[in-house]
Design an enzyme around this catalytic site. Structure first.
Site, PDB file in Angstrom:
ATOM      1  N   ASN A  71       4.849   3.653   4.007  1.00  0.00           N
ATOM      2  CA  ASN A  71       6.027   3.191   4.716  1.00  0.00           C
ATOM      3  C   ASN A  71       6.283   4.010   5.982  1.00  0.00           C
ATOM      4  O   ASN A  71       5.965   3.587   7.085  1.00  0.00           O
ATOM      5  CB  ASN A  71       7.236   3.228   3.773  1.00  0.00           C
ATOM      6  CG  ASN A  71       8.441   2.511   4.337  1.00  0.00           C
ATOM      7  OD1 ASN A  71       8.549   2.301   5.537  1.00  0.00           O
ATOM      8  ND2 ASN A  71       9.365   2.128   3.490  1.00  0.00           N
ATOM      9  N   ASP A  72       6.811   5.193   5.804  1.00  0.00           N
ATOM     10  CA  ASP A  72       7.189   5.989   6.976  1.00  0.00           C
ATOM     11  C   ASP A  72       6.013   6.287   7.905  1.00  0.00           C
ATOM     12  O   ASP A  72       6.184   6.381   9.114  1.00  0.00           O
ATOM     13  CB  ASP A  72       7.816   7.311   6.529  1.00  0.00           C
ATOM     14  CG  ASP A  72       9.105   7.086   5.769  1.00  0.00           C
ATOM     15  OD1 ASP A  72       9.749   6.037   6.007  1.00  0.00           O
ATOM     16  OD2 ASP A  72       9.466   7.932   4.942  1.00  0.00           O
ATOM     17  N   VAL A  73       4.809   6.412   7.332  1.00  0.00           N
ATOM     18  CA  VAL A  73       3.664   6.828   8.158  1.00  0.00           C
ATOM     19  C   VAL A  73       3.169   5.715   9.070  1.00  0.00           C
ATOM     20  O   VAL A  73       2.288   5.935   9.894  1.00  0.00           O
ATOM     21  CB  VAL A  73       2.490   7.331   7.278  1.00  0.00           C
ATOM     22  CG1 VAL A  73       2.911   8.543   6.485  1.00  0.00           C
ATOM     23  CG2 VAL A  73       1.971   6.237   6.382  1.00  0.00           C
TER      24      VAL A  73
END
Lengths: 464, 104
Positions: A389-391
């Site tokens: 997700n965040d990456v």
């Protein structure tokens, strides 16, 4: 007292062990030689341990205690180390590391309780090593408990930093009393260790799960340092060298990890990020999320030229690594070029995802890190995001209001098509909205990673 | 036996060595390497053994005993998990060769 010749033999074994440790670490820094590296280091450890056992000249009673203690610690660690699942590796490393810190602290405690040490430098170094070892011990245990899910809340209260500073101050005061008082006696030494242990707990409790790898790496470096210090106290060159090498290497690793997460070490320790869900709302994700059926996604991939798979921790949680490799092999058989793109902090620790993929049988030459792969997303037909997700959140590049602004990300948004496998419409591990999910070329495949990938496999098979 | 100044030199050289040895490590090996360096500081075992071996009071024996148990855990556990992780890193070529061997 051991005679001169046994002393020389012991020192010689330490010398060989220290050389083997450095050579082993060197070999561990390339995947081709890595296994031999750990074996070399292991041989060094065995040699040093056997030489110490043979020549340390203990009374029979103490010798029995030593052997019994090694057997107890060794067998427990052997069994747990063989059994632990690859996904749980980070907390296991934290646990073993904490044990090392505890052992260094125990050596300091033995020296300080015994008293009679007159050398001011020795006394100071023993005390500092004891402080560092104790912090590493209790801190690592908290890190273990958090990652293992035994502690789920991050304890935070206002004035926490002041309280922590006071605990540190108290530990330092007792430490100074030990050094100045020379033979400080039981109460002061006990209070010193109590404060040091408390400090490790208090420091680690407020740190969120996402930051834990950096903290574990830091404690790893600290344990190394403590071992080096106690090695000085014991006149043990092998401990000085091995401990200091690990202290330096661990510090560098900690910096690399913090950098990969776009966090400074100070931030990690004092800023209480990591699992904030309240600070997250910045910059609403534009666009609506558009779902896709597995069958359509499978066809899309089967007729692509190039697919880049971006695995995240959600993949490991769902134990879908083997399925993903099966899918990748199918696509390769279809003539599709398949690559795995790994963000440095994918998984719970830098490199953790590589371990999980390696476990599933993915050859490491198909796996690329962020620098290698980022220019290739533009030529990729499909970027398949699984449990990450965040990456892959482009907000990190563009949205200054986002908490992850500035973090290096995988440029999955540059691919012609993006397929995101995700459990539901919720937030990622850090609780931040993801702008990628709302893009025009993005399609969401909702469901458990294992089930979704199985459906994809069926779809690709059906496609041809 | 190890003079103070000599010890300082050892500290310095070992610190540079640690830094250099790690500095060219690819990201894929970060976790195994952290685990590997974690194993290396398991050498604290020999120090704990010496501390326990020279114990004369019950208090020191108890602390020394705990120290050796913990240190042995560090060394053995660190080795086992590091080796397990590193064993899994194989190239495509090697894996095919290994697969063929199994089939034969």
């Amino acid at each position: 007292m051991p005679s001169v010749s046994t002393e020389t033999l012991t020192q010689l074994s330490y010398f060989v062990a220290a050389a083997l440790f450095i050579l082993g670490l060197k070999r561990m820094s390339s995947p081709v030689t890595a296994v031999s590296g750990v074996r070399w280091a292991g041989a060094g450890m065995l040699l040093a341990t056997l030489a110490t056992l043979a020549f340390m000249g203990a009374s029979q009673f103490n010798l029995i205690l030593v052997v019994a203690a090694i057997a107890i610690g060794g067998i427990i660690a052997w069994v747990s180390g063989k059994r632990v699942a690859m996904t749980d590796m980070p907390q296991m490393i934290a646990l073993y590391n904490g044990m090392g810190g505890g052992a260094a602290a125990a050596i300091a405690a033995v020296e300080l309780y015994r008293g009679g040490e007159q050398n001011l430098v020795h006394l100071t170094i023993a005390t500092i090593g004891g402080l560092i070892g104790s912090v590493s011990f209790s801190g690592s245990l908290i890190a273990f408990a958090k990652l293992q899910g035994l502690i789920t809340k991050s304890v935070r209260f206002s004035g926490q930093k002041i309280v922590n500073a006071l605990i540190l101050l108290a530990a330092v005061v007792f430490g100074v009393m030990i050094v100045i008082g020379q033979d400080a006696g039981l109460p002061v030494v006990s209070l010193f260790f109590a404060c040091a242990l408390l400090l490790g707990i208090a420091m680690t409790l407020p740190i969120g799960g996402a930051d834990m790898p950096v903290v574990i790496s830091l404690y790893n470096a600290l344990t190394g340092l403590a071992v080096g210090f106690e090695g000085f106290v014991l006149d043990n060159a092998a401990m000085i060298i091995a401990g200091t090498v690990v202290g330096a290497a661990g510090t560098l690793l900690t910096q690399l990890m913090a950098k990969a997460m776009n966090r400074s070490l100070g931030n990690v320790l004092f800023a209480n990020f990591g699992e904030t869900s309240q600070a997250a709302a910045a910059g609403g994700a534009g666009g609506t999320q558009k779902p896709i059926e597995a069958s359509d996604a499978g066809v899309m991939m089967a007729y692509s030229q190039k697919v880049i798979i971006v695995p995240g921790y959600g993949l490991a949680v769902a134990q879908a690594q083997h399925k993903v490799w099966e899918l990748a092999q199918l696509l390769i058989d279809h003539g599709v070029q398949v690559r795995f793109a790994i963000h440095p902090v994918a998984g719970r620790m830098p490199g953790h995802m590589n371990v999980l993929l390696a476990e599933a049988g993915v050859p490491y030459d198909l796996i690329s890190d962020i620098e290698e792969i980022n220019s290739e997303f533009e030529t990729a037909d499909v970027a398949l995001i699984i449990g990450a997700n965040d990456v892959v959140n482009p907000d990190a590049r563009t949205n200054k209001g986002s908490p992850i602004y500035g973090m290096p990300i995988l440029n999955a948004d540059k691919a012609k098509n993006v397929i995101v496998i995700k459990r539901g419409q919720g937030h990622g591990f850090s609780g931040i909205d993801n702008a990628l999910f709302g893009l025009d070329q993005t399609r969401m495949l909702y469901g458990d990673a294992q089930a979704a990938v199985s459906q994809l496999i069926q779809a690709v098979k059906a496609a041809g | 036996m190890i003079d103070g100044v000599i010890a300082l030199y050892i500290f310095m050289l070992a610190a540079f060595t640690g830094y250099e040895v790690i500095s060219r490590v690819p990201v894929i090996l970060h976790t195994p390497l952290m685990s590997g360096s974690n194993f290396v500081h398991g050498i604290v075992l020999v120090g704990a053994m010496v501390a326990l071996a020279s114990a004369e009071s019950t208090l020191v024996r108890v602390i020394g005993f705990i120290g050796v148990v913990l240190a042995a855990g560090n060394a053995v556990g660190g080795y086992v998990v590091t080796e397990r992780m590193l064993k899994m890193f194989v190239t495509a070529g090697k894996r095919q060769a290994a697969g063929k061997k199994k089939e034969e």
